[in-house]
Design an enzyme around this catalytic site. Structure first.
Site, short mmCIF file in Angstrom:
data_model
loop_
_atom_site.label_atom_id
_atom_site.label_comp_id
_atom_site.label_asym_id
_atom_site.label_seq_id
_atom_site.Cartn_x
_atom_site.Cartn_y
_atom_site.Cartn_z
N ASP A 20 0.83 -1.21 0.00
CA ASP A 20 0.00 0.00 0.00
C ASP A 20 0.86 1.26 0.00
O ASP A 20 1.96 1.27 0.54
CB ASP A 20 -0.90 -0.03 1.26
CG ASP A 20 -2.06 0.94 1.16
OD1 ASP A 20 -2.31 1.47 0.05
OD2 ASP A 20 -2.72 1.17 2.18
N HIS A 37 3.10 3.06 -8.93
CA HIS A 37 2.96 1.63 -9.17
C HIS A 37 4.23 1.06 -9.83
O HIS A 37 4.68 -0.03 -9.52
CB HIS A 37 1.74 1.33 -10.04
CG HIS A 37 0.43 1.74 -9.42
ND1 HIS A 37 0.13 1.48 -8.10
CD2 HIS A 37 -0.65 2.41 -9.92
CE1 HIS A 37 -1.08 1.95 -7.83
NE2 HIS A 37 -1.57 2.52 -8.91
N LEU A 131 10.82 -20.93 -4.12
CA LEU A 131 9.86 -19.96 -3.58
C LEU A 131 8.63 -19.94 -4.47
O LEU A 131 8.74 -19.87 -5.69
CB LEU A 131 10.51 -18.56 -3.55
CG LEU A 131 9.58 -17.37 -3.26
CD1 LEU A 131 9.08 -17.39 -1.81
CD2 LEU A 131 10.28 -16.03 -3.54
C1 FPP Z 1 -1.93 0.08 -3.39
O1 FPP Z 1 -1.44 1.40 -3.37
C2 FPP Z 1 -1.34 -0.63 -4.52
C3 FPP Z 1 -2.04 -1.18 -5.53
C4 FPP Z 1 -3.50 -1.12 -5.64
C5 FPP Z 1 -1.36 -1.85 -6.65
C6 FPP Z 1 -0.19 -2.69 -6.28
C7 FPP Z 1 0.58 -2.89 -7.50
C8 FPP Z 1 1.91 -2.84 -7.60
C9 FPP Z 1 2.82 -2.70 -6.46
C10 FPP Z 1 2.46 -2.89 -8.97
C11 FPP Z 1 3.41 -3.94 -9.22
C12 FPP Z 1 2.96 -5.27 -8.82
C13 FPP Z 1 3.53 -6.39 -9.27
C14 FPP Z 1 3.11 -7.71 -8.75
C15 FPP Z 1 4.57 -6.35 -10.29
P1 FPP Z 1 -2.48 2.60 -3.62
O2 FPP Z 1 -2.46 2.88 -5.07
O3 FPP Z 1 -3.80 2.25 -3.05
O4 FPP Z 1 -1.77 3.73 -2.82
P2 FPP Z 1 -2.49 4.93 -2.01
O5 FPP Z 1 -3.28 4.29 -0.90
O6 FPP Z 1 -1.32 5.72 -1.51
O7 FPP Z 1 -3.33 5.67 -3.00
#
Ligand code: FPP
Length: 240
Positions: A20, A37, A131
């Site tokens: 997050d 991201h 893994l």
């Molecule tokens: C939450 O942060 C994150 C996500 C919804 C997406 C997670 C995706 C990645 C880390 C991209 C790469 C993943 C892989 C497996 C290669 P948020 O966008 O909700 O952040 P915020 O709460 O600060 O808005």
């Protein structure tokens, strides 16, 4: 119910992560959310390496929830493309590290090209056993449980199953995660104290570690800190 994998050693066998804070990381730097991201994908790469070095056997990452479909179209499309690129590009490295890729969730909801890349990577790494990296994609724990209950009810109606025989182990065996032990450690970044519909059943006896670090900044050192904190916990599984 007894947990499937009481950890008898300081290193967790299974780590689950709610990644997050990508959006906040980007906003803090005056960048687009997608940049967050993208940087988050680097954190994923680093954590996989860290888990391999530590001898962790399973790493489950919450990469996209069913609720995330409600985000602006451009963000969703960008995330799907990022996943597709990451999965395609990382196969040789994952393979070299002995990582087996798996996925849980409503994979049929993913765009065809993302799903194709995912299926190819799962097939290409299926022989690995160091893994298991599980990506939760279009995942909802409530949907997972509802689907399991529906399947069990169907079997009972057809007379294949005695309702009295339904227990926690049976329900576990109908979840997407039936082949994996329950997580020993859950990490959530960005300081939020919520489960956000992630592995509600499987986290019953899991140790939680919340850090204020935003996911794009999370690196091997942060993972080691979390594992170190975990190794000092006393797990009693409801006993004394
Ligand atoms: C939450 O942060 C994150 C996500 C919804 C997406 C997670 C995706 C990645 C880390 C991209 C790469 C993943 C892989 C497996 C290669 P948020 O966008 O909700 O952040 P915020 O709460 O600060 O808005």
């Amino acid at each position: 119910m007894f947990p499937k994998s009481p950890a008898t050693r300081p290193v967790p066998r299974h780590i689950a992560i709610i990644m997050d804070g990508n959006g906040r990381w980007a906003r803090g730097k005056g960048l687009e959310r997608l940049n967050g991201h993208e940087r988050g994908a680097e954190a994923v790469r680093d954590c996989v390496k860290g888990c391999r070095e530590l001898g962790v056997e399973y790493l489950t990452l919450y990469a996209f929830s069913t609720e995330n479909w409600q985000r602006p179209k451009a963000e969703v499309a960008g995330l799907m493309k990022l996943l597709e690129r990451f999965i395609g590009k990382e196969i040789p490295e994952l393979d070299a590290q002995g990582v087996r890729l798996q996925a849980i969730g409503k994979l049929e909801d993913l765009p065809a090209s993302t799903r194709k890349a995912l299926e190819a990577a799962i097939a290409a790494t299926a022989h690995n056993d160091k893994l298991t990296l599980v990506l939760a994609l279009s995942y909802s724990s409530r949907v997972e449980i509802v689907e399991a209950v529906r399947e069990i009810a169907r079997e009972a109606r057809e007379g294949k199953l005695d309702p009295e025989a339904i227990d926690a182990a049976l329900l576990s065996s109908r979840l997407y995660t039936c082949a994996y032990p329950d997580p020993d450690l859950l990490i959530r970044t960005s300081g939020e104290m919520r489960l956000s519909n992630f592995l509600l059943w499987q986290l019953s006896y899991t140790e939680f570690y919340i850090t204020s670090t935003l996911w794009p900044d999370f690196r091997k050192g942060d993972l080691l800190e979390a594992v170190d904190a975990y190794s000092k916990r006393q797990r009693r599984f409801g006993g004394i």
